[in-house]
Motif scaffolding. Structure first.
Motif, short mmCIF file in Angstrom:
data_model
loop_
_atom_site.label_atom_id
_atom_site.label_comp_id
_atom_site.label_asym_id
_atom_site.label_seq_id
_atom_site.Cartn_x
_atom_site.Cartn_y
_atom_site.Cartn_z
N GLU A 1 15.40 24.11 63.91
CA GLU A 1 16.00 22.78 64.07
C GLU A 1 17.46 22.90 64.52
OE1 GLU A 1 14.36 20.13 63.85
OE2 GLU A 1 12.78 20.27 62.33
N ASN A 2 17.85 22.03 65.46
CA ASN A 2 19.26 21.90 65.83
C ASN A 2 19.87 20.77 65.02
OD1 ASN A 2 20.12 23.70 68.22
ND2 ASN A 2 18.05 23.03 68.76
N LEU A 3 20.94 21.07 64.29
CA LEU A 3 21.46 20.14 63.28
C LEU A 3 22.95 19.86 63.46
CD1 LEU A 3 19.97 21.80 60.05
CD2 LEU A 3 18.91 20.00 61.45
N GLN A 4 23.36 18.71 62.91
CA GLN A 4 24.75 18.45 62.57
C GLN A 4 24.79 18.32 61.05
OE1 GLN A 4 26.43 15.11 64.65
NE2 GLN A 4 26.09 16.00 66.66
N VAL A 5 25.71 19.02 60.40
CA VAL A 5 25.75 19.04 58.94
C VAL A 5 27.16 18.69 58.47
CG1 VAL A 5 25.32 20.41 56.86
CG2 VAL A 5 24.01 20.88 58.94
N LYS A 6 27.27 17.67 57.61
CA LYS A 6 28.57 17.32 57.03
C LYS A 6 28.75 18.10 55.74
CE LYS A 6 30.28 13.17 57.50
NZ LYS A 6 30.63 11.74 57.35
N LEU A 7 29.90 18.79 55.65
CA LEU A 7 30.17 19.67 54.51
C LEU A 7 31.39 19.20 53.73
CD1 LEU A 7 29.90 23.10 56.39
CD2 LEU A 7 28.09 22.03 55.03
N LYS B 1 35.77 16.73 63.19
CA LYS B 1 36.08 15.88 62.03
C LYS B 1 35.45 14.52 62.23
CE LYS B 1 40.40 17.58 60.07
NZ LYS B 1 41.85 17.38 59.97
N ASP B 2 34.77 14.02 61.22
CA ASP B 2 34.22 12.67 61.25
C ASP B 2 34.05 12.22 59.81
OD1 ASP B 2 33.04 10.28 61.79
OD2 ASP B 2 31.10 11.10 62.42
N MET B 3 35.13 11.69 59.24
CA MET B 3 35.13 11.33 57.80
C MET B 3 34.76 12.56 56.97
SD MET B 3 35.65 7.94 57.95
CE MET B 3 35.00 7.19 56.49
N GLY B 4 35.26 13.70 57.37
CA GLY B 4 34.92 14.97 56.73
C GLY B 4 34.68 16.03 57.78
N THR B 5 34.21 17.18 57.35
CA THR B 5 33.98 18.31 58.26
C THR B 5 32.51 18.36 58.66
OG1 THR B 5 35.74 19.56 57.18
CG2 THR B 5 34.16 20.82 58.49
N VAL B 6 32.24 18.34 59.98
CA VAL B 6 30.87 18.39 60.49
C VAL B 6 30.72 19.64 61.34
CG1 VAL B 6 29.09 17.21 61.85
CG2 VAL B 6 30.73 15.87 60.52
N VAL B 7 29.64 20.42 61.08
CA VAL B 7 29.35 21.61 61.89
C VAL B 7 28.02 21.42 62.61
CG1 VAL B 7 30.68 23.19 60.44
CG2 VAL B 7 28.25 22.84 59.94
N MET B 8 27.88 22.10 63.76
CA MET B 8 26.66 21.99 64.55
C MET B 8 26.08 23.38 64.77
SD MET B 8 28.30 19.53 67.44
CE MET B 8 26.89 19.60 68.53
N GLY B 9 24.74 23.47 64.83
CA GLY B 9 24.10 24.75 65.10
C GLY B 9 22.60 24.69 64.97
N LYS B 10 21.96 25.80 65.25
CA LYS B 10 20.50 25.91 65.14
C LYS B 10 20.16 26.80 63.95
CE LYS B 10 16.51 28.01 67.39
NZ LYS B 10 16.11 28.96 68.42
N VAL B 11 19.26 26.33 63.09
CA VAL B 11 18.83 27.11 61.93
C VAL B 11 17.94 28.25 62.41
CG1 VAL B 11 17.67 27.07 59.69
CG2 VAL B 11 18.93 25.06 60.46
N GLU B 12 18.32 29.48 62.11
CA GLU B 12 17.55 30.66 62.53
C GLU B 12 16.60 31.14 61.44
OE1 GLU B 12 17.45 31.73 65.48
OE2 GLU B 12 19.27 30.94 66.42
N SER B 13 16.94 30.87 60.17
CA SER B 13 16.13 31.37 59.05
C SER B 13 16.40 30.50 57.84
CB SER B 13 16.52 32.83 58.77
OG SER B 13 16.06 33.26 57.51
N GLY B 14 15.37 30.34 56.99
CA GLY B 14 15.55 29.61 55.73
C GLY B 14 15.52 28.11 55.89
N THR B 15 15.73 27.43 54.76
CA THR B 15 15.67 25.96 54.72
C THR B 15 16.91 25.43 54.02
OG1 THR B 15 13.25 26.08 54.59
CG2 THR B 15 14.25 24.01 53.95
#
Length: 281
Positions: free
Chosen positions: A200-206, A144-158
């Motif tokens: 890409e390894n990302l952090q994404v706020k959802l 949690k950081d002012m919302g929900t943040v997930v982390m991971g590596k994109v395997e396919s798509g954009t």
């Protein structure tokens, strides 16, 4: 080790050249042996075998010791499924002194041409990726950081800022459809990005989902082509070793690792035995 290797394209297997240490890792049940087998089953087809501690007094940059380690490792790597000539490269280094890491060796083993570690890593061909495929990002962590943040590596798509996506498996359904989440912010290497592609390894706020409703191993995916969720599937398994006195049969309980999923499972039925050489039943 499993979650790290599952995100990697290339493996660097570090082995100690020190007398006794290599043997401990290499013998049955040793970590060197275990890590090679795990790397192969996790899809790491390219491996750099780095023989470290070459400066140790028990080794003293001995070519005989280096050749001994290589001659023992090659048959094992081959039996684990590696194409040793094409996909494996051996390198001598000293991590303590930094020898043959950033700069090529010159004073040690001078009669041989060695590439240094950074050189071979920089020369690796990036594996093909599909930026136009269905979006897939296995989630390795969330917070949690002012919302929900997930982390991971994109395997396919954009992914683009503002996209509507699904987190699967998803227990929330509205009007027969899974509840969607929206991409608010994309962080790549701690910098904000408008879009990101595979690799890409990302952090994404959802928005649209709470942090406690996400588990490691869930997949952020496209709405048009969501990843299927199942409770049973047919698998082809290579049994490397079993616990003492264990029998692999219906009812055998195990732990399943797929990308960042770690899930208990049970073998329901053995369908057929496959010849490892011919790959035929």
């Amino acid at each position: 080790m499993i979650s790290g290797a599952a995100q990697a394209d290339v493996g660097v297997l570090v082995i100690s050249a020190r007398k006794g240490e290599f043997e401990t890792g290499y013998e049955r049940g040793g970590q060197t042996r275990e890590h090679v087998q795990l790397a192969k089953t996790l899809g790491l087809s390219k491996l750099f075998v780095v023989v470290n501690k070459m400066d140790d007094p028990t080794v003293n940059w001995s070519k005989e010791r280096y050749d001994e380690i290589e001659s023992k490792m090659v048959p094992f790597l081959r039996s684990s499924g590696y194409n040793v000539k094409k996909d494996v490269q051996f390198l001598p280094i000293s991590g303590l002194l930094g020898s043959n890491m950033k700069m090529r060796l010159d004073e040690h083993m001078p009669l041989l041409e060695w590439a240094c570690l950074f050189e071979v890593l920089d020369a690796v061909e990036i594996p093909p990726r599909d930026p136009k495929g269905p979006f897939r990002m296995p989630i390795i962590d969330k917070f949690k950081d002012m919302g929900t943040v997930v982390m991971g590596k994109v395997e396919s798509g954009t992914m683009r800022k503002g996209d509507s996506l699904l987190v699967m498996p998803n227990k929330f359904k509205m009007h027969g459809w899974h509840a969607q989440v929206k991409v608010l912010v994309i962080y790549c290497d701690e910098d904000k990005a408008i879009h990101a592609g595979p690799g890409e390894n990302l952090q994404v706020k959802l928005s649209g989902i709470e942090e406690e409703d996400i588990l490691s191993g869930f997949v952020l995916c496209s709405v048009a082509k969501p990843i299927p969720t199942v409770t049973e599937f047919t698998a082809q398994l290579l049994i490397l070793e079993l616990l003492d006195n264990a029998i692999f049969t219906a009812g055998y309980k195990a732990v399943l690792h797929i990308h960042s999923v770690v899930e208990e499972c049970e073998i329901v039925e053995l369908l057929q035995q496959i010849d490892p050489k011919t790959r035929n039943p």
